[in-house]
Design an enzyme around this catalytic site. Structure first.
Site, PDB file in Angstrom:
ATOM      1  N   LYS A   1       7.062 -10.736  11.131  1.00  0.00           N
ATOM      2  CA  LYS A   1       7.839  -9.832  11.987  1.00  0.00           C
ATOM      3  C   LYS A   1       7.025  -8.561  12.186  1.00  0.00           C
ATOM      4  O   LYS A   1       6.881  -7.746  11.295  1.00  0.00           O
ATOM      5  CB  LYS A   1       9.188  -9.470  11.350  1.00  0.00           C
ATOM      6  CG  LYS A   1      10.085  -8.767  12.368  1.00  0.00           C
ATOM      7  CD  LYS A   1      11.044  -7.785  11.770  1.00  0.00           C
ATOM      8  CE  LYS A   1      10.490  -6.434  11.448  1.00  0.00           C
ATOM      9  NZ  LYS A   1      10.034  -5.603  12.593  1.00  0.00           N
TER      10      LYS A   1
ATOM     11  N   GLY B   1       5.289  -0.575   4.580  1.00  0.00           N
ATOM     12  CA  GLY B   1       6.120   0.372   5.320  1.00  0.00           C
ATOM     13  C   GLY B   1       6.514   1.519   4.402  1.00  0.00           C
ATOM     14  O   GLY B   1       5.832   1.797   3.419  1.00  0.00           O
ATOM     15  N   SER B   2       7.634   2.144   4.712  1.00  0.00           N
ATOM     16  CA  SER B   2       8.037   3.328   3.931  1.00  0.00           C
ATOM     17  C   SER B   2       8.637   2.923   2.586  1.00  0.00           C
ATOM     18  O   SER B   2       9.145   1.804   2.422  1.00  0.00           O
ATOM     19  CB  SER B   2       9.068   4.130   4.712  1.00  0.00           C
ATOM     20  OG  SER B   2      10.280   3.407   4.789  1.00  0.00           O
TER      21      SER B   2
ATOM     22  N   VAL C   1      12.424   1.994   2.978  1.00  0.00           N
ATOM     23  CA  VAL C   1      12.729   0.631   3.430  1.00  0.00           C
ATOM     24  C   VAL C   1      12.264  -0.385   2.381  1.00  0.00           C
ATOM     25  O   VAL C   1      12.950  -1.376   2.110  1.00  0.00           O
ATOM     26  CB  VAL C   1      12.090   0.345   4.815  1.00  0.00           C
ATOM     27  CG1 VAL C   1      12.325  -1.096   5.235  1.00  0.00           C
ATOM     28  CG2 VAL C   1      12.637   1.295   5.862  1.00  0.00           C
TER      29      VAL C   1
ATOM     30  N   GLU D   1       3.768  -2.397  -0.151  1.00  0.00           N
ATOM     31  CA  GLU D   1       2.769  -1.333   0.012  1.00  0.00           C
ATOM     32  C   GLU D   1       3.460  -0.213   0.760  1.00  0.00           C
ATOM     33  O   GLU D   1       3.872  -0.404   1.902  1.00  0.00           O
ATOM     34  CB  GLU D   1       1.570  -1.820   0.839  1.00  0.00           C
ATOM     35  CG  GLU D   1       0.733  -2.893   0.193  1.00  0.00           C
ATOM     36  CD  GLU D   1       0.043  -2.436  -1.074  1.00  0.00           C
ATOM     37  OE1 GLU D   1       0.006  -1.213  -1.359  1.00  0.00           O
ATOM     38  OE2 GLU D   1      -0.442  -3.317  -1.798  1.00  0.00           O
TER      39      GLU D   1
ATOM     40  N   CYS E   1      -1.048   5.481   5.483  1.00  0.00           N
ATOM     41  CA  CYS E   1      -0.478   5.689   4.153  1.00  0.00           C
ATOM     42  C   CYS E   1      -1.531   6.304   3.239  1.00  0.00           C
ATOM     43  O   CYS E   1      -1.210   6.864   2.205  1.00  0.00           O
ATOM     44  CB  CYS E   1       0.097   4.402   3.592  1.00  0.00           C
ATOM     45  SG  CYS E   1      -1.062   3.076   3.539  1.00  0.00           S
TER      46      CYS E   1
ATOM     47  N   GLU F   1       6.283  12.524   1.886  1.00  0.00           N
ATOM     48  CA  GLU F   1       5.380  12.009   2.914  1.00  0.00           C
ATOM     49  C   GLU F   1       5.858  12.423   4.312  1.00  0.00           C
ATOM     50  O   GLU F   1       7.038  12.333   4.620  1.00  0.00           O
ATOM     51  CB  GLU F   1       5.327  10.480   2.836  1.00  0.00           C
ATOM     52  CG  GLU F   1       4.314   9.884   3.788  1.00  0.00           C
ATOM     53  CD  GLU F   1       4.141   8.384   3.610  1.00  0.00           C
ATOM     54  OE1 GLU F   1       5.146   7.680   3.493  1.00  0.00           O
ATOM     55  OE2 GLU F   1       2.978   7.918   3.600  1.00  0.00           O
TER      56      GLU F   1
HETATM   57  C1  UN1 Z   1      -2.516   2.147   5.782  1.00  0.00           C
HETATM   58  O1  UN1 Z   1      -2.530   3.287   6.197  1.00  0.00           O
HETATM   59  O2  UN1 Z   1      -1.412   1.565   5.599  1.00  0.00           O
HETATM   60  O3  UN1 Z   1      -7.958   2.762   3.841  1.00  0.00           O
HETATM   61  C2  UN1 Z   1      -3.716   1.328   5.553  1.00  0.00           C
HETATM   62  C3  UN1 Z   1      -7.635   2.982   5.008  1.00  0.00           C
HETATM   63  C4  UN1 Z   1      -7.476   1.812   5.939  1.00  0.00           C
HETATM   64  C5  UN1 Z   1      -6.177   1.145   5.702  1.00  0.00           C
HETATM   65  C6  UN1 Z   1      -4.998   2.068   5.738  1.00  0.00           C
HETATM   66  N1  UN1 Z   1      -8.556   0.883   5.745  1.00  0.00           N
HETATM   67  O4  UN1 Z   1      -7.436   4.121   5.402  1.00  0.00           O
END
Ligand code: UN1
Length: 496
Positions: A176, A229-230, A233, A251, A285, A386
């Protein structure tokens, strides 16, 4: 111009959502540019996709792993050939600049080649049995149908981190994509299909997290869920999946710190901070959202950093001279605005940016200025929560130990960076920073696919993608082969 209409991919067929509902995918730099129309799927569509994946699993699991891997290898080649087109599509649907969307497709190519090699490994272990004439080993087995829920910020790379290891391991998938960026998942899966992936092995169900995502997490025939995602969630996903005991790989968020010590190469630290904070418009992230400055260099760093942040060129990512693209949607702009307000209310100082851009060519998109907040202290909300936008906080400290303590004083633990020329401090920081990733003299963003990716504390739930993804997408089977031709009782017949 009429926009293209995309359908779900279920068992090799293109199907609209059973409800007939659709959503428009708009370019966040220019809302007049409609990228396409996608199904707004619900539980019925998910059920069809899961049934198709379950059917395909019966044969896909028997395809030798090196053969499965050959499809991935060809996919890598096709992605290479289509890189420019797919990067262009991605900039239109997500907003980040072309150099970065090319990087995103490249990350999927790297992942394809890396995981293709896994097809000839998937190592298990052999070990002696405690009994004579008995052989013992462990082998990796596929999990079954896996559900993949992917984010909008790395619209192709992150889906590839999940799809490729799942596939090489013999699983079938229902994916999804994020509502904001389904096209890149369609493109990725098209490359798989064109490389010979059989029907039903990967199924796409587009739609919102609350309808399609929830249905996938709750479906009894889905054996595992991988989610990026967050944290908010992710927590719901884990709670819902617990009802059917599904393993979940999460993650999630970050509040990543770049620490700059007095002895650092200041220009290098400035380059790193600028890229880490404002690359991808801060929507990673792994983005740098706190810059921790030792007192001796703080003033000079701040002056130079603010001047450079103000000069960044903001605009449509399709323009090669643009450095910072739009935020992905209006709700992300609201979050950035909200956090600037919170920070100022807490006593932080606005040193650059701070506002959405709405005039002239910006009026058709969702743009936010690169924003620098000074005078931030570690207990402020802006230092702990965040934002996922181009908003960075500057925090000053006296001693190295204080810098590490501030870096660790949050609920997240994804990425950290330390700028120093002192090798002793560098190694101590590698040991002491509470994070899944630590960079020395490099920014907090830029992880490579063949190392473990993930974090500690509220960033994850203990799993890692990248080099360790196979661990999540396989389950261990212990195998004993007794060739003694008699009953041998473990723990009894070999006891003194
Ligand atoms: C993300 O922001 O969820 O290390 C992944 C990094 C990228 C991946 C980011 N290769 O900034």
């Amino acid at each position: 111009m009429a926009h293209p209409v995309f359908l779900n991919l279920i068992g090799g067929e293109r199907l609209s959502a059973r409800s007939g509902k659709t959503v428009l995918n708009l370019n966040p730099a220019d809302h007049d540019d409609v990228v396409g129309e996608f199904p707004a799927s619900g539980a019925e569509d998910v059920a069809l996709a899961v049934a198709a994946a379950k059917k395909a699993f019966a044969t896909w699991r028997l395809v030798p792993a090196p053969k499965r891997a050959e499809i991935l290898y060809r996919t890598g080649q096709l992605l290479q050939e289509r890189k420019e087109q797919y990067a262009h599509d991605m900039t239109r649907e997500m907003g980040k600049v072309l150099a970065e969307t090319r990087g995103d497709v490249q990350e999927a190519i790297d992942e394809a080649y890396y995981v293709a090699g896994e097809g000839r490994r998937l190592f298990g272990k052999t070990t002696p049995s405690e009994l004579q004439n008995k052989f013992a080993m462990s082998v990796r087995m596929p999990v079954g149908v896996v559900g993949l829920i992917t984010p909008w910020n790395f619209p192709m790379a992150i889906p590839s981190w999940k799809l490729f290891p799942a596939l090489v391991s013999g699983n079938t998938c229902v994916i999804k994509p994020a509502t904001d960026t389904p096209l890149s998942v369609y493109n990725l899966v098209q490359a798989l299909v064109d490389s010979g992936l059989p029907p039903g092995v990967v199924n796409i169900v587009s739609g919102s997290g609350s309808s399609a995502g929830t249905a996938l997490v709750e479906h009894p025939d889905v054996r595992a869920i991988s989610f990026t995602g967050s944290s908010e969630v992710g927590s719901l996903v884990a709670q819902r999946a617990a009802a059917t005991f599904k393993p979940v790989s999460l993650e999630m968020g970050g509040k990543n710190a770049q620490i700059v010590l007095d002895d650092a190469n200041l220009d290098l630290a400035l380059d790193g901070a600028l890229w880490g904070a404002f690359g991808t418009t801060g929507q990673r992230c792994t983005a740098t959202s706190r810059i921790l400055l030792q007192k001796g260099i703080a003033e000079e760093f701040i002056t130079k950093f603010v001047a450079r942040a103000k000069k960044l060129k903001i605009g449509n990512g399709l323009d090669e001279s643009v450095e910072v693209g739009p935020q992905v949607n209006a709700s992300q702009i609201e979050t950035s605005e909200k956090y600037v307000e919170i920070a100022l209310g807490e006593g932080a100082k606005l040193l650059a940016g701070g506002h959405a851009l709405t005039d002239g060519s910006y009026s058709k998109g969702t743009f936010f200025e690169p924003t620098v907040l000074g005078g931030v202290t570690p207990t402020m909300r802006i230092a702990r929560e965040e934002v996922f936008g181009p908003v960075v906080s500057l925090i000053e400290f006296d001693t190295y130990e204080q810098g590490i303590e501030i870096a660790n004083s949050i609920d997240y633990g994804l990425s950290t960076a330390l700028y120093t020329k002192d090798v002793n401090r560098a190694f101590a920081a590698i040991r002491d920073l509470e994070a899944g990733i630590t960079y020395i003299n490099a920014p907090t963003i830029g992880a490579e696919v063949h190392l473990p990716f993930g974090g500690v504390k509220h960033t994850g739930n203990g799993h890692r993608e990248g080099s360790e993804a196979i661990d999540f997408f396989t389950t261990w089977k212990a195998v004993y082969v007794d060739y003694s031709d008699k009953l041998q009782r473990a723990q009894i017949d070999n006891a003194e």
